[in-house]
Design an enzyme around this catalytic site. Structure first.
Site, PDB file in Angstrom:
ATOM      1  N   ASP A   1       0.842  -1.200   0.000  1.00  0.00           N
ATOM      2  CA  ASP A   1       0.000   0.000   0.000  1.00  0.00           C
ATOM      3  C   ASP A   1       0.878   1.252   0.000  1.00  0.00           C
ATOM      4  O   ASP A   1       1.834   1.359   0.776  1.00  0.00           O
ATOM      5  CB  ASP A   1      -0.905  -0.020   1.246  1.00  0.00           C
ATOM      6  CG  ASP A   1      -1.924   1.100   1.222  1.00  0.00           C
ATOM      7  OD1 ASP A   1      -3.082   0.828   0.866  1.00  0.00           O
ATOM      8  OD2 ASP A   1      -1.555   2.248   1.555  1.00  0.00           O
TER       9      ASP A   1
ATOM     10  N   ASN B   1      -2.125  13.010  -3.548  1.00  0.00           N
ATOM     11  CA  ASN B   1      -3.181  13.508  -4.444  1.00  0.00           C
ATOM     12  C   ASN B   1      -3.533  14.951  -4.128  1.00  0.00           C
ATOM     13  O   ASN B   1      -3.684  15.779  -5.034  1.00  0.00           O
ATOM     14  CB  ASN B   1      -4.454  12.662  -4.270  1.00  0.00           C
ATOM     15  CG  ASN B   1      -4.484  11.479  -5.214  1.00  0.00           C
ATOM     16  OD1 ASN B   1      -4.070  11.578  -6.356  1.00  0.00           O
ATOM     17  ND2 ASN B   1      -4.978  10.356  -4.735  1.00  0.00           N
TER      18      ASN B   1
ATOM     19  N   ASP C   1      -2.309   9.496 -10.452  1.00  0.00           N
ATOM     20  CA  ASP C   1      -2.420   8.371 -11.402  1.00  0.00           C
ATOM     21  C   ASP C   1      -1.041   8.014 -11.979  1.00  0.00           C
ATOM     22  O   ASP C   1      -0.683   6.835 -12.084  1.00  0.00           O
ATOM     23  CB  ASP C   1      -3.370   8.728 -12.554  1.00  0.00           C
ATOM     24  CG  ASP C   1      -4.831   8.670 -12.114  1.00  0.00           C
ATOM     25  OD1 ASP C   1      -5.092   8.300 -10.955  1.00  0.00           O
ATOM     26  OD2 ASP C   1      -5.700   8.995 -12.949  1.00  0.00           O
TER      27      ASP C   1
ATOM     28  N   GLU D   1      -4.947   2.372  -4.183  1.00  0.00           N
ATOM     29  CA  GLU D   1      -3.484   2.532  -4.188  1.00  0.00           C
ATOM     30  C   GLU D   1      -2.834   1.341  -3.513  1.00  0.00           C
ATOM     31  O   GLU D   1      -1.782   1.435  -2.909  1.00  0.00           O
ATOM     32  CB  GLU D   1      -3.054   3.856  -3.525  1.00  0.00           C
ATOM     33  CG  GLU D   1      -4.033   4.424  -2.523  1.00  0.00           C
ATOM     34  CD  GLU D   1      -3.906   3.792  -1.147  1.00  0.00           C
ATOM     35  OE1 GLU D   1      -4.749   2.921  -0.864  1.00  0.00           O
ATOM     36  OE2 GLU D   1      -2.997   4.164  -0.387  1.00  0.00           O
TER      37      GLU D   1
HETATM   38  P1  GH3 Z   1      -1.766   5.342   4.439  1.00  0.00           P
HETATM   39  O1  GH3 Z   1      -0.321   5.709   4.471  1.00  0.00           O
HETATM   40  O2  GH3 Z   1      -2.286   5.040   5.795  1.00  0.00           O
HETATM   41  O3  GH3 Z   1      -2.027   4.254   3.470  1.00  0.00           O
HETATM   42  O4  GH3 Z   1      -2.546   6.654   3.954  1.00  0.00           O
HETATM   43  P2  GH3 Z   1      -3.177   6.913   2.531  1.00  0.00           P
HETATM   44  O5  GH3 Z   1      -3.422   8.370   2.398  1.00  0.00           O
HETATM   45  O6  GH3 Z   1      -2.356   6.304   1.462  1.00  0.00           O
HETATM   46  O7  GH3 Z   1      -4.504   6.077   2.631  1.00  0.00           O
HETATM   47  P3  GH3 Z   1      -6.003   6.487   2.447  1.00  0.00           P
HETATM   48  O8  GH3 Z   1      -6.736   5.189   2.369  1.00  0.00           O
HETATM   49  O9  GH3 Z   1      -6.419   7.475   3.506  1.00  0.00           O
HETATM   50  O10 GH3 Z   1      -6.075   7.225   1.057  1.00  0.00           O
HETATM   51  C1  GH3 Z   1      -5.859   6.562  -0.163  1.00  0.00           C
HETATM   52  C2  GH3 Z   1      -5.981   7.591  -1.252  1.00  0.00           C
HETATM   53  O11 GH3 Z   1      -5.699   6.982  -2.516  1.00  0.00           O
HETATM   54  C3  GH3 Z   1      -7.351   8.175  -1.349  1.00  0.00           C
HETATM   55  C4  GH3 Z   1      -7.742   8.009  -2.778  1.00  0.00           C
HETATM   56  O12 GH3 Z   1      -8.292   9.174  -3.316  1.00  0.00           O
HETATM   57  C5  GH3 Z   1      -6.451   7.674  -3.486  1.00  0.00           C
HETATM   58  N1  GH3 Z   1      -6.653   6.849  -4.662  1.00  0.00           N
HETATM   59  C6  GH3 Z   1      -7.220   5.637  -4.703  1.00  0.00           C
HETATM   60  N2  GH3 Z   1      -7.245   5.203  -6.003  1.00  0.00           N
HETATM   61  C7  GH3 Z   1      -6.683   6.161  -6.768  1.00  0.00           C
HETATM   62  C8  GH3 Z   1      -6.424   6.298  -8.162  1.00  0.00           C
HETATM   63  O13 GH3 Z   1      -6.738   5.426  -8.985  1.00  0.00           O
HETATM   64  N3  GH3 Z   1      -5.821   7.409  -8.601  1.00  0.00           N
HETATM   65  C9  GH3 Z   1      -5.475   8.394  -7.711  1.00  0.00           C
HETATM   66  N4  GH3 Z   1      -4.873   9.476  -8.217  1.00  0.00           N
HETATM   67  N5  GH3 Z   1      -5.711   8.302  -6.400  1.00  0.00           N
HETATM   68  C10 GH3 Z   1      -6.305   7.209  -5.921  1.00  0.00           C
HETATM   69 MG    MG Z   2      -2.205   4.192   1.408  1.00  0.00          MG
END
Ligand code: GH3
Ligand code: MG
Length: 313
Positions: free
Chosen positions: A182, A190, A199, A226
């Site tokens: 992860d 983002n 992305d 992610e």
């Molecule tokens: P942690 O270190 O605890 O994993 O924190 P985190 O911010 O990575 O985890 P969190 O689950 O809070 O947020 C994940 C983010 O990933 C939120 C979401 O908008 C983003 N995300 C998920 N899929 C995609 C994608 O396909 N493209 C983009 N650009 N962002 C994405």
């Molecule tokens: Mg994460």
């Protein structure tokens, strides 16, 4: 187009056809019509046809109906019932032009029907049509298993492979491991750089992770937003921990700037490792839950690290 051009010695890909007929003269006629364009295998009975389909995985089968032993209808029924052969198109080549027989064949899943004596030009045209349809269907099937953003396998592909590898490992007693990966503080990434850059970052992470995997059986898939997952057949917990460390270092070495991360100035990942032989890992769901618990540990212990059950061993 001349006959020689149609045959096309420089055709991009010679398809593999299986001709099934107990009469040598019929085999000869089909061979003469098709061998310039395609690679031909021959079976003279139903049993042989079925085993050749499994062994050679032809692109198409030209199947006689009336044969001693297993007849063509039964061969077709069995091919369509087996997931390993059901996508191979079958064209019946038969002396009978009865509506009832043709309907029966099509209902069994045959793609087309050709009557004997054959017309070489018609056989070639119909074979080409079915091969084109097969190639398009293959492409669609493949696309259904790929992640649109990163090009690595998607979750559906992972779930299917995990079931297959789990059964294989159960039979053979060989180990099987998974690594959940992860991206750290990706929400902040983002928010800071924008969704488009997010992305791009995921694409780069996927590329880096792919590059770290050496064995042909290893699989990387995008598990969700992610999060990525790695399936490592014939790999025990210690081996999987090594791979996971390599994945972690690989992403760090890519040095993708992440100004908002409190772990490192560049993008890092947290990884959780679990092996099939590990405690409580007696189903695929348990295995994934164990890897997820280790990933959670990696997050709470500071991110940018690997946690796994064999870590202390
Ligand atoms: P942690 O270190 O605890 O994993 O924190 P985190 O911010 O990575 O985890 P969190 O689950 O809070 O947020 C994940 C983010 O990933 C939120 C979401 O908008 C983003 N995300 C998920 N899929 C995609 C994608 O396909 N493209 C983009 N650009 N962002 C994405
Ligand atoms: Mg994460």
């Amino acid at each position: 187009m001349t006959e020689a051009n149609a045959a096309g010695p420089d055709a991009p890909h010679r398809s593999r056809l299986l001709v099934v007929d107990d009469q040598q003269v019929n085999v000869q006629a089909l061979y003469q019509a098709l061998s310039a364009e395609h690679q031909i295998f021959v079976a003279t009975g139903g049993e042989q046809a079925l085993s050749l389909c499994l062994a050679k995985q032809p692109d198409l089968v030209l199947l006689d109906v009336v044969m001693p032993g297993i007849d063509g209808f039964e061969v077709c029924r069995r091919l369509k019932a087996d997931p390993r052969t059901r996508d191979i198109p079958v064209i019946f080549v038969t002396a009978s032009s009865e509506e009832e027989a043709e309907t029966h064949g099509l209902e069994l899943g045959a793609a087309d029907f050709i009557t004997k004596p054959i017309s070489p030009a018609i056989v070639r045209a119909r074979v080409r049509t079915q091969l084109t349809l097969k190639a398009q269907a293959d492409l669609l099937r493949q696309m259904a298993f790929l992640d649109g953003l990163t090009g690595v396998w998607n979750r559906r592909a992972f779930d299917e492979r995990l079931q297959t590898e789990w059964l294989r490992a159960t039979r053979s007693g060989h180990p099987l491991s998974v690594v959940l990966i992860d991206v750290d503080h990706f929400k902040r990434y983002n928010d800071h750089y924008g969704h488009q850059a997010g992305d791009d970052c995921l694409r780069r992470v996927a590329e880096v992770l792919t590059r770290q995997l050496n064995r042909p059986g290893d699989m990387l898939a995008r598990y969700g937003g992610e999060e990525f997952v790695c399936l490592l057949p014939e790999t025990d917990a210690a081996g999987a921990l090594e791979v996971a460390q390599r994945l972690e270092r690989g992403v760090r070495a890519e040095a993708i700037p992440h100004a908002e991360s409190v772990v490192d100035p560049s993008v890092t990942v947290s990884l959780g490792v679990a092996a099939r032989s590990g405690e409580g890992c007696n189903t695929t769901a348990n295995l994934l839950a164990a890897a997820d618990a280790q990933l959670y540990r990696a997050k709470t212990e500071g991110r940018g690290r690997v946690c796994g059950l064999a870590a202390a061993a």
